[in-house]
Design an enzyme around this catalytic site. Structure first.
Site, short mmCIF file in Angstrom:
data_model
loop_
_atom_site.label_atom_id
_atom_site.label_comp_id
_atom_site.label_asym_id
_atom_site.label_seq_id
_atom_site.Cartn_x
_atom_site.Cartn_y
_atom_site.Cartn_z
N LYS A 52 0.80 -1.13 -0.04
CA LYS A 52 -0.03 -0.14 -0.11
C LYS A 52 0.86 1.30 -0.23
O LYS A 52 0.58 2.31 -0.69
CB LYS A 52 -0.94 0.05 1.16
CG LYS A 52 -2.04 -0.95 1.07
CD LYS A 52 -2.82 -1.25 2.42
CE LYS A 52 -3.81 -2.34 2.15
NZ LYS A 52 -4.50 -2.91 3.21
N GLN A 96 -5.00 -1.64 9.35
CA GLN A 96 -4.81 -2.96 8.86
C GLN A 96 -5.52 -4.05 9.79
O GLN A 96 -5.20 -4.31 10.85
CB GLN A 96 -3.36 -3.28 8.67
CG GLN A 96 -2.94 -4.65 7.79
CD GLN A 96 -3.39 -4.62 6.63
OE1 GLN A 96 -3.42 -3.68 5.62
NE2 GLN A 96 -4.10 -5.64 5.99
N ASP A 119 -11.45 2.84 4.23
CA ASP A 119 -11.81 1.44 3.89
C ASP A 119 -13.12 1.21 3.42
O ASP A 119 -13.48 0.17 3.05
CB ASP A 119 -11.24 0.39 4.89
CG ASP A 119 -9.79 -0.22 4.57
OD1 ASP A 119 -9.56 -0.53 3.29
OD2 ASP A 119 -9.03 -0.42 5.55
#
Ligand code: NAD
Length: 280
Positions: A52, A96, A119
């Site tokens: 990422k 994460q 997200d």
């Protein structure tokens, strides 16, 4: 013989678009920034976070990493999230997953400012998708929609089958297909006859996590297949939920694993960060 949908190429084009919009933000003095929170030392998570970071750099997005020990408490993580929520220089916050077992993951995701939830996992963003007023859409389902678009698949009136009902893939995927006027079925672990469901679907999105569980023979000739699954096959190689070689014979178009959905997920995350920055 179906068309192989090239997720790497489509993601590259999307990243180039994101880079152009990031450059516009920078020209008006805004530096799009993603805060990445990694808790513990899960090796797969570390790889995802590194990837990422690389894609973000390519798009001109700054990343700020926050690495916390495996023994971090829910309270410590919530305190970090609050400080990132309050930090005007942070556009997006990514925590994460998975989090270590002692951390209340739901409480952490709920604490993220929905306006920074790149997200798309916050209940407010999931709810907005459901009522047809989306803000941040979860990156993997969004990437699948972009792959369907790139393949030229007609969704309006099509029979679409989503296999898997997780909050991060299956459920938002079904909502997106519904919004695109498909007739949507969601299959899951209690579905009685998966072969029958697959056999009548014009579009199949497989998001289970079982290597090659869908044989090519099940597939309706000409269908578009998007394979979200990432599995290790018996030969030790990465593979999807669909038997790619068998499916390629019958499908109209299909994504490979790797090189299909995976690169799109990261590119869509960068798209969401740029979208977040446009609100500054
Ligand atoms: P999950 O474990 O949360 O959900 C799996 C779903 O599959 C469940 O809803 C379950 O009901 C369903 N299922 C289980 N057995 C089934 C069966 N026999 N028939 C039909 N349905 C069944 O998983 P997830 O987080 O949604 O991820 C699914 C897969 O996608 C995994 O392989 C994961 O690694 C992969 N994934 C890939 C990306 C990407 O960027 N490419 C992103 C997220 C997840």
């Amino acid at each position: 013989m179906g068309q192989r949908i090239d997720g790497r190429a489509v993601s590259k084009a999307l990243l180039a678009e994101v880079a152009a919009s990031v450059a516009k933000h920078q020209a008006r003095g805004v530096k799009p920034t993603l805060a990445v929170v990694l808790v513990g030392d899960d090796p797969a998570s570390a790889v995802y976070v590194r990837n990422k970071g690389k894609r973000a750099a390519e798009a001109g997005i700054a990343t700020v990493d926050h690495r916390l020990g495996a023994d971090t408490t829910t309270g410590e993580l919530l305190a970090l999230i609050r400080s990132l929520n309050d930090d005007a220089s942070v556009d997006g916050i990514l925590v994460q997953l998975p989090l270590p077992p002692q951390v209340d993951a739901d409480a952490v995701l709920l604490a993220i400012d929905p306006a920074k939830d790149v997200d798309g996992f916050h209940p407010e963003n999931l709810g907005r998708l459901m009522i047809g007023d989306p803000r941040f859409v979860a990156c993997t389902p969004l990437g699948c929609m972009k792959l369907l678009e790139s393949a030229g698949t007609e969704l309006s009136g099509a029979r679409a089958l989503v296999i898997g009902r997780s909050t991060i893939v299956g459920k938002p995927m079904a909502q997106l297909l519904l919004a695109a006027n498909a007739t949507v079925t969601t299959a899951h672990s209690r579905t009685q006859d998966l072969a029958e469901e697959v056999g009548r679907a014009d579009v199949v999105i497989a998001a289970v996590g079982r290597p090659k569980m869908i044989p090519g023979a099940w597939i309706k000739p000409g269908a578009t297949i998007i394979d979200v699954g990432i599995n290790r096959g018996e030969d030790g190689k990465l593979c999807g939920d669909v038997d790619f070689d068998g499916a390629l014979e019958r499908a109209g178009a299909i994504t490979p694993v790797p090189g299909g959905v995976g690169p799109m997920t990261i590119a869509c995350l960068m798209h969401n960060v740029s979208l977040a920055a446009s609100r500054r």
